[in-house]
Design a protein around this motif. Structure first.
Motif, mmCIF file in Angstrom:
data_model
loop_
_atom_site.group_PDB
_atom_site.id
_atom_site.type_symbol
_atom_site.label_atom_id
_atom_site.label_comp_id
_atom_site.label_asym_id
_atom_site.label_seq_id
_atom_site.Cartn_x
_atom_site.Cartn_y
_atom_site.Cartn_z
ATOM 1 N N CYS A 1 -4.795 2.257 -1.202
ATOM 2 C CA CYS A 1 -5.354 2.071 0.213
ATOM 3 C C CYS A 1 -6.012 0.517 0.026
ATOM 4 O O CYS A 1 -6.787 0.144 -0.493
ATOM 5 C CB CYS A 1 -6.453 3.246 0.711
ATOM 6 N N CYS B 1 0.701 -1.012 -0.001
ATOM 7 C CA CYS B 1 0.056 -0.005 -0.044
ATOM 8 C C CYS B 1 0.868 1.371 -0.036
ATOM 9 O O CYS B 1 1.949 1.353 0.698
ATOM 10 C CB CYS B 1 -0.871 0.059 1.249
ATOM 11 N N ALA C 1 -7.586 -0.518 2.811
ATOM 12 C CA ALA C 1 -8.643 -0.335 3.829
ATOM 13 C C ALA C 1 -8.170 -1.015 5.244
ATOM 14 O O ALA C 1 -8.811 -1.768 5.756
ATOM 15 C CB ALA C 1 -9.865 -1.152 3.328
ATOM 16 N N THR D 1 -0.718 4.436 -0.233
ATOM 17 C CA THR D 1 -1.613 5.705 0.162
ATOM 18 C C THR D 1 -1.335 6.329 1.523
ATOM 19 O O THR D 1 -0.572 5.622 2.350
ATOM 20 C CB THR D 1 -3.172 5.043 0.060
HETATM 21 S S1 FES Z 1 -3.559 3.989 3.389
HETATM 22 FE FE1 FES Z 1 -2.809 1.913 3.186
HETATM 23 S S2 FES Z 1 -4.569 0.405 3.863
HETATM 24 FE FE2 FES Z 1 -5.293 2.595 3.928
#
Ligand code: FES
Ligand code: SF4
Ligand code: SF4
Ligand code: FES
Lengths: 207, 772
Positions: free
Chosen positions: A123, A82, A125, A84
């Motif tokens: 992301c 990830c 989640a 994000t």
């Molecule tokens: S920012 Fe990585 S899981 Fe949501």
């Protein structure tokens, strides 16, 4: 083999028979193809088109809308790190670098032995568990660069085979619905009563 | 595809303060269009289902809960609805959408074919904000990629309106292009190595609201503001689609479809759209030619050529009578052309004349109660005893496909091969060659079929489904059908441009033994002194190639009135008179329904070419007859007096044929039966002389059932030798499961050995196949 093998072809016909219109089986068949080959091959898309009666362009158009279908050779393990916000703040970049270093590829690439594909993902989640990653969509939370290296070593050594099946596997045990419990392929237009799986209301109860 | 002609109740709505009567069920944008209030749009197309893809048509609509921005192409009208297309909110919304659509648009208008007629350009001016706030780098893709030999796609220009992809799926039924990927990466794409080779691909270029799709034959040929245009009619086949002819500097540069509610709904097939190239082809005849040596045609003057022609004809009339003169052709010209040639033939007593080349049906088919395309598309049942309409009459195919898919029409198809409509047919019945009529009779006995036929109006589409089988089978089938359903009407699927007009104007055999076959047979016997070909090329078109050859060789003199130098002219004509082709002459044409529509001259004729009618009138006067007309308008007026009025259906009075009775032909010693038919791109002169589509003429080959192939011990692409008592050819073989065993199919006019060499004009053609 790029087209369905015999066993999967039988499964494909079973899947198609579950729907009132063959076209509805398109996405399940894409999954089946990805399960067989680790990604959806051109030949598989052609075959699916024949099986459900659409054009290959329609299969590609539908399939390519979904992120989890892959159309290029993909490693046995797809590692999505990830990138994000939460994970980025908590050190996602270091995770990615660690993975790139120990795999010897850049994000987006696949190792020459066909074992790993590495991706930077959006992301997943699990922001409370940042930074996180997924291997074939199985989570690893609060990862560290060392943890990533260890994970890769373990995957290489086959230590995680029980937990993480090869990319594309939907389930290791395929569900079979006994025919007496199956609703069957009913055209929505032909539905009259409530669906078979809704319990019959006890007569005289309530009003 | 959408039928916009349904008559429905009205609903009153208010648009910009004015009360408007809208049709119940229609979308707001359709109602405002009719009321003259323009709402900008990209994805909405009146002939396709709305999708609400571009959001450009946002307007404020108040249905009682206060004004709200809604896409006017997706909201059906409702009583009391109040629409504001000019409010400040509407304006801001529309400006915002345009700014978004332009965020990634390359704005390469100066090098874009669409520039000058581009809805994006026009609406950016009329409804855009004037300036963009985006400074980011735009999305980049490889500049145009070929998605088919005729169409190029520039993905940078695409605004993802879904018009082309909807057209391909919904209208054409060839979903070979589709959106792939998602979000910012969404793009129109074909499947790898599977080009957008639809018979209808050119329509996507016409309806693309930007320059993302361009047509290879037109790219960089002109700017829209340099184009002159007139409305006309396509005569590549006899559906008679309305077109707009565009030219610049006296050259035809493209055809665009015009929406005619009765006929083509705005669509054209690629053959009709792109064969404009043939107008300026190298093989055009520019001057009269006379044969000076067996292999030599030399230019001469019109007066010289006409004098020779008149002398030849009068000498023939004097020495051997009118029986010795014959006229073949006329189906490529206008009604006026046909009328003039028929009148000339009448004047000199020539009975041997035929506008068909033994590849259609007896003219009596026109004497049966006639159906329109609209009748067929709204019938309860359409019975096809016809060739594959997708290949031969593509827009009729689209209309019937729409009727079957979206309307309530059921199709019963009789075909030896199956067709583009097979998958939409309620019943598709393989008719064994030589037993069509028996199969039809057997099917009529099926109670379910009988019930279907009794359930509402029935239209029979009748055409020559197999050129290697006698037309009697089709005629007998149609007669059996009309006997079973006396109220049934007939839509004749005769293919060549103005064949119906030519037959109705009088270029039809006066007696049973005066048709093209009989004429050429007589010529082969040396009974014909002068054979006049009016835009006809028997050598290329007669199913019996050997007879064509013997007939032309046997005729003492051959006069050919020809736009393009045909095989028959090159090899056999003593005199070739250059004829004007479509777009070089005006007049009227008649389609399969009998609908008369205008064709209009747009460019100067090639060389000294003249329209056919003019040649007939002059020839008549040289032979001492006054046809009483001196201009095309005179003839148009005469024809109008006889019922051929542009814009209406010409009923005419062709006598229905005699009842035909056919048996079922027993097989001879050979094991396979032949089906010969046409495909969209065949050797027709207008296709062959249009470079872009000539390249699409196929390699040819023979199709047969996979089990027959197995029995023969051949696999796909192997070569086989096909023989009949007439001749023998070698073709590549390909499997086709749609065929019955024992039936083989060969398309004619392809780049292979000529399968017509196998045909002898018998009831059926039995052939032997061996591996080589
Ligand atoms: S920012 Fe990585 S899981 Fe949501
Ligand atoms: S190519 Fe043209 S018609 Fe097709 S989606 Fe893009 S803008 Fe629309
Ligand atoms: S269907 Fe026939 S008339 Fe229509 S565009 Fe095609 S060739 Fe022309
Ligand atoms: S025209 Fe209405 S959303 Fe595109």
């Amino acid at each position: 083999m790029a087209r369905f093998n015999d066993a999967n072809l039988t499964t494909a016909h079973e899947i198609i028979a579950r729907y009132p219109r063959p076209k509805s089986a398109l996405i399940p068949l894409l999954h089946l193809a990805q399960e067989q080959n680790g990604y959806v091959t051109d030949e598989a898309m052609r075959q699916i088109a024949e099986l459900v009666g659409v054009t290959p362009a329609e299969v590609l158009g539908t399939g390519s809308f979904y992120e989890m279908f892959r159309f290029e050779p993909t490693g046995r393990y797809l590692i999505n790190i990830c990138g994000t916000m939460s994970c980025a703040l908590m050190g996602a970049r270091e995770l990615l670098h660690a993975a790139e270093r120990s795999l010897g590829i850049h994000a987006g690439g696949t190792t020459p032995d066909g074992l790993f594909t590495l991706h930077q993902a959006e992301c997943q989640a699990a922001c409370t568990e940042a930074p996180c990653l997924q291997v074939n969509y199985r989570y690893r939370f609060k990862m560290t660069p060392e943890g990533v290296e260890q994970l890769i070593d373990d995957l290489r050594a086959g230590k995680l085979d029980d937990e993480i099946p090869p990319h594309g596997t939907l389930a290791r045990v395929r569900q079979h619905i006994p025919s007496d419990r199956a609703v069957g392929a009913v055209d929505p237009d032909d539905v009259v009563g409530p669906p078979a799986w809704i319990p019959v209301t006890v007569e005289g109860a309530g009003s | 595809m959408t039928d916009i002609s349904e008559n429905v109740d009205t609903v009153e709505i208010t648009v910009n303060g004015k009360a408007i009567a809208a049709k119940k069920g229609e979308m707001v944008i359709a109602a405002t269009d009719r009321a003259g209030e323009h709402i900008p749009r990209f994805c909405y197309h009146p002939r396709m289902a709305p999708v609400g893809m571009c959001r450009q048509c946002l307007v404020e609509i108040d249905t009682g809960r206060g004004p709200m921005l809604q896409p006017s192409c997706m909201v059906p009208v409702a009583p009391g609805m109040v629409v504001d297309t000019e409010s400040e909110t509407t304006k801001r919304a529309q400006e915002g959408i345009l700014e978004l659509l332009l965020a990634n648009h390359p704005l390469d208008c100066p090098v874009c074919d669409k520039g000058g007629e581009c809805p994006l350009q026009d609406q950016a001016f009329s409804h855009g904000p004037g300036e963009s706030r985006y400074v980011e780098e735009k999305r980049h893709y490889e500049k145009p990629i070929d998605i088919s030999p005729l169409v190029k796609l520039d993905r940078e220009r695409c605004i993802l309106c879904d018009r082309c992809t909807r057209f391909a799926d919904e209208v054409a039924g060839d979903a070979l292009i589709h959106f792939v990927e998602r979000g910012n990466a969404t793009q129109v794409m074909t499947y790898p190595d599977e080009p957008f080779s639809s018979h209808f691909s050119g329509n996507t270029v016409q309806i693309c609201p930007v320059g993302a799709l361009t047509a290879t034959p037109y790219r960089f040929k002109a700017r829209p503001w340099d184009l002159e245009q007139v409305d006309s009619t396509c005569t590549s086949c006899s559906v008679g689609c309305r077109i707009s002819v565009h030219s610049s500097r006296d050259r035809v540069l493209r055809f665009q479809g015009v929406d005619d509610d009765d006929v083509n709904w705005g669509w054209l097939c690629d053959r009709g759209r792109f064969n404009f190239e043939s107008v300026h082809a190298d093989v055009r005849v520019g001057d009269p030619l006379i044969r000076t040596a067996p292999d030599r045609l030399e230019p001469t003057s019109w007066s010289g050529a006409m004098a020779i022609t008149a002398d030849l004809i009068s000498a023939a009339l004097a020495s051997a009578g009118a029986e010795s003169v014959a006229v073949l052709g006329g189906a490529r010209g206008t009604n006026e052309d046909a009328w003039a040639w028929a009148s000339l033939a009448d004047a000199i007593g020539v009975e041997r004349r035929d506008a068909q080349l033994d590849d259609g049906l007896p003219a009596g088919i026109l004497g049966m109660p006639r159906a329109t395309i609209r009748d067929a598309a709204s019938a309860a049942t359409v019975v096809l005893v016809a060739p594959d309409l997708k290949e031969e009459m593509p827009i009729l195919h689209l209309r019937l496909r729409h009727a079957a898919v979206e309307g309530n029409t059921r199709i019963i198809e009789f075909s030896p091969t199956g067709s583009g409509l097979t998958k939409h047919a309620w019943r598709s019945i393989r008719t064994p060659v030589g037993a069509t009529s028996a199969t039809v009779a057997a099917t009529l006995a099926d109670p379910e079929v009988a019930a279907q036929l009794a359930s509402g109006p029935v239209v029979i589409v009748a055409g020559r489904m197999n050129l290697a089988e006698s037309a009697d089978q089709v005629m007998a089938s149609v007669q059996a059908l009309t006997a079973a359903v006396p109220t049934a009407t007939v839509l004749p699927a005769l293919r060549r441009g103005n064949v119906v007009g030519a037959l109705m104007a009088g270029l039809r055999p006066k007696t049973d033994d005066a048709d093209a076959r009989s004429i050429l047979a007589a010529a082969a016997q040396g009974e014909i002194e002068v054979l006049v070909l009016v835009g006809a090329d028997p050598l290329a078109d007669l199913p019996d190639a050997d007879l064509a050859h013997r007939g032309l060789a046997g005729a003492k003199r051959v006069i050919s009135l020809d736009g393009h130098l045909s095989a028959s002219s090159t090899e056999f004509a003593d005199v070739v008179l250059p004829a004007a082709v479509m777009a070089e002459k005006s007049g009227t044409t008649t389609n399969i329904e009998g609908r008369v529509s205008t064709v209009t001259q747009k460019v100067t004729v090639h060389g000294t070419a003249r329209p056919d009618w003019m040649v007939a009138v002059e020839l008549a006067s040289a032979l001492g007859h006054d046809l009483g007309v001196s201009s095309v308008d005179d003839i148009t007026a005469r024809l109008a007096g006889a019922g051929a009025v542009a814009g209406s259906i010409w009923q005419g009075s062709v006598p229905p044929g005699q009842p035909v009775s056919v048996g079922t032909s027993a097989p001879n010693g050979y094991d396979m039966r032949l089906v010969l038919s046409r495909v969209l791109y065949d050797g027709a002169v207008s296709t062959r002389s249009s470079a872009s589509i000539a390249a699409l003429i196929g390699p040819g080959g023979v199709s047969m059932h996979p089990l027959d192939m197995e029995q023969l011990g051949v696999v796909a692409a192997d070569e086989v030798r096909l023989s009949t008592d007439r001749g023998s050819i070698v073709l590549g073989v390909c499997p086709d499961e749609r065929l019955d065993r024992g039936t083989v199919w060969i398309p004619i006019g392809q780049n292979s050995e000529d399968p017509r060499l196998l045909v002898g004009g018998g009831a059926v053609t039995d052939i032997r196949i061996e591996r080589v």
